[in-house]
Design an enzyme around this catalytic site. Structure first.
Site, PDB file in Angstrom:
ATOM      1  CE  LYS A 102      -4.340  -1.856   1.974  1.00 49.55           C
ATOM      2  NZ  LYS A 102      -3.762  -3.357   2.686  1.00 49.55           N
ATOM      3  CG  ASP A 105       5.294   9.320   1.295  1.00 47.17           C
ATOM      4  OD1 ASP A 105       5.358  10.661   0.816  1.00 47.17           O
ATOM      5  OD2 ASP A 105       5.781   9.333   2.208  1.00 47.17           O
TER       6      ASP A 105
HETATM    7  O1  6AU Z   1      -9.242 -11.900   5.405  1.00 49.53           O
HETATM    8  P1  6AU Z   1      -8.632 -10.938   6.401  1.00 49.53           P
HETATM    9  O2  6AU Z   1      -9.472  -9.959   6.941  1.00 49.53           O
HETATM   10  O3  6AU Z   1      -7.891 -11.852   7.645  1.00 49.53           O
HETATM   11  O4  6AU Z   1      -7.381 -10.098   5.578  1.00 49.53           O
HETATM   12  C1  6AU Z   1      -7.807  -9.252   4.486  1.00 49.53           C
HETATM   13  C2  6AU Z   1      -6.386  -8.743   4.120  1.00 49.53           C
HETATM   14  C3  6AU Z   1      -5.405  -8.017   4.805  1.00 49.53           C
HETATM   15  C4  6AU Z   1      -5.670  -6.673   4.712  1.00 49.53           C
HETATM   16  O5  6AU Z   1      -4.347  -5.873   4.741  1.00 49.53           O
HETATM   17  C5  6AU Z   1      -5.916  -6.661   3.129  1.00 49.53           C
HETATM   18  O6  6AU Z   1      -6.655  -7.590   2.883  1.00 49.53           O
HETATM   19  N1  6AU Z   1      -7.273  -5.570   2.720  1.00 49.53           N
HETATM   20  C6  6AU Z   1      -6.595  -4.645   1.508  1.00 49.53           C
HETATM   21  C7  6AU Z   1      -5.774  -4.843   0.669  1.00 49.53           C
HETATM   22  C8  6AU Z   1      -5.597  -6.283   0.178  1.00 49.53           C
HETATM   23  O7  6AU Z   1      -5.295  -4.063   0.049  1.00 49.53           O
HETATM   24  C9  6AU Z   1      -7.658  -3.625   1.396  1.00 49.53           C
HETATM   25  C10 6AU Z   1      -8.862  -3.496   2.059  1.00 49.53           C
HETATM   26  O8  6AU Z   1      -9.508  -2.498   2.066  1.00 49.53           O
HETATM   27  N2  6AU Z   1      -9.236  -4.208   3.228  1.00 49.53           N
HETATM   28  C11 6AU Z   1      -8.050  -5.314   3.522  1.00 49.53           C
HETATM   29  O9  6AU Z   1      -8.753  -6.106   4.371  1.00 49.53           O
HETATM   30  O10 6AU Z   1      -4.329  -8.557   4.497  1.00 49.53           O
END
Ligand code: 6AU
Length: 259
Positions: free
Chosen positions: A93, A96
């Site tokens: 992500k 910057d």
């Molecule tokens: O299935 P989870 O909730 O255990 O993990 C979700 C993963 C985590 C978050 O850093 C990422 O997805 N994520 C992202 C990404 C991929 O960019 C964006 C977002 O809006 N929500 C999110 O959960 O590794």
């Protein structure tokens, strides 16, 4: 209503080699599942990836949460990517100014540009973040996803911000391969949509994460890839859980194809 394309057709329409390869893998392995491999111990992480490898098209890493990072980890991860045929997505992500993200992408401890096939970026800094990341020479011809929407409650990536992000993607298709989003934002077959916040039942965690099901995400909202973390690695049998998400995600895609 635009015609839904199969993965093979999508692969043929993609000029970017990363998206082309992604759709070829999705076709061959019949999977739209990305494993969010958010473990902090490299040995356990590699074991998880090896066990779930047959069911996934992407492994998404948060390399900076590893307690015991080493070059050897990257080598083993890359070997598993060849063995099981998946792409590596580092979920850094970037957010910057261009000059700073050049260093964050290529340098530091992790040298992400040497091993990632996919990275992602927030668009809050403006197009400079894309210009910077694009300048970096990469090992695998890395593609970038723009975070156009988020899964978490109260996030600010909505409305005009989301629309401006879609425009930035469309204007930078040599490097931007799609979106992190919770809906379909562009009919362009070259732009891939990946959605986090997926479990087999709707719900939420205690810190704002919100979950949708594979059929909601793929069939109804028209996303391409489900990103699943805790739904897999916290399951009693992660390989079996990955298999279930593979089937649920693929069936949800077939349902959209035949709708
Ligand atoms: O299935 P989870 O909730 O255990 O993990 C979700 C993963 C985590 C978050 O850093 C990422 O997805 N994520 C992202 C990404 C991929 O960019 C964006 C977002 O809006 N929500 C999110 O959960 O590794």
């Amino acid at each position: 209503k635009p015609k839904v394309l199969g993965y093979r057709e999508r692969a043929k329409l993609c000029s970017n080699p990363i998206t082309q390869r992604l759709f070829e893998i999705m076709e061959k392995k019949r999977t739209n599942l990305a494993l969010s491999a958010d473990l902090t111990d490299s040995k356990q992480l590699l074991q998880l990836i090896d066990k779930t490898g047959p069911y996934i098209c992407i492994v998404k890493t948060h390399i900076d949460i590893l307690e015991d990072f080493s070059e050897d980890f990257i080598e083993k991860l890359s070997q598993l990517a060849s063995k099981h045929e998946f792409l590596i997505f580092e979920d850094r992500k970037f957010a910057d100014i261009g000059n700073t993200v050049v260093h964050q992408f290529s340098g530091g401890v992790y040298h992400i540009s040497n091993w990632a096939h996919i990275i992602n970026a927030h668009t809050v800094p403006g197009a400079g973040v894309i210009q910077g990341l694009k300048m970096v020479k990469t090992q695998n011809g890395c593609g970038c996803l723009l975070i156009a929407e988020m899964s978490s409650a109260g996030n600010l990536a909505t409305g005009d911000y989301t629309q401006a992000t879609v425009k930035m993607a469309e204007e930078n298709k040599d490097f931007v391969i799609g979106f992190i989003s919770v809906s379909n934002l562009s009919p362009d077959p070259e732009l891939v949509h990946m959605t986090p916040g997926v479990q087999l039942e709707c719900g939420r965690d205690d810190l704002g994460q919100q979950y949708l099901t594979p059929s909601e995400v793929i069939t109804r909202r028209g996303s391409d890839v489900i990103i699943v973390g805790r739904g897999i690695y916290q399951a009693p049998d992660p390989a079996e859980a990955a298999r279930q998400f593979q089937v649920a995600g693929y069936d949800a895609f077939v349902a959209r194809l035949t709708e």
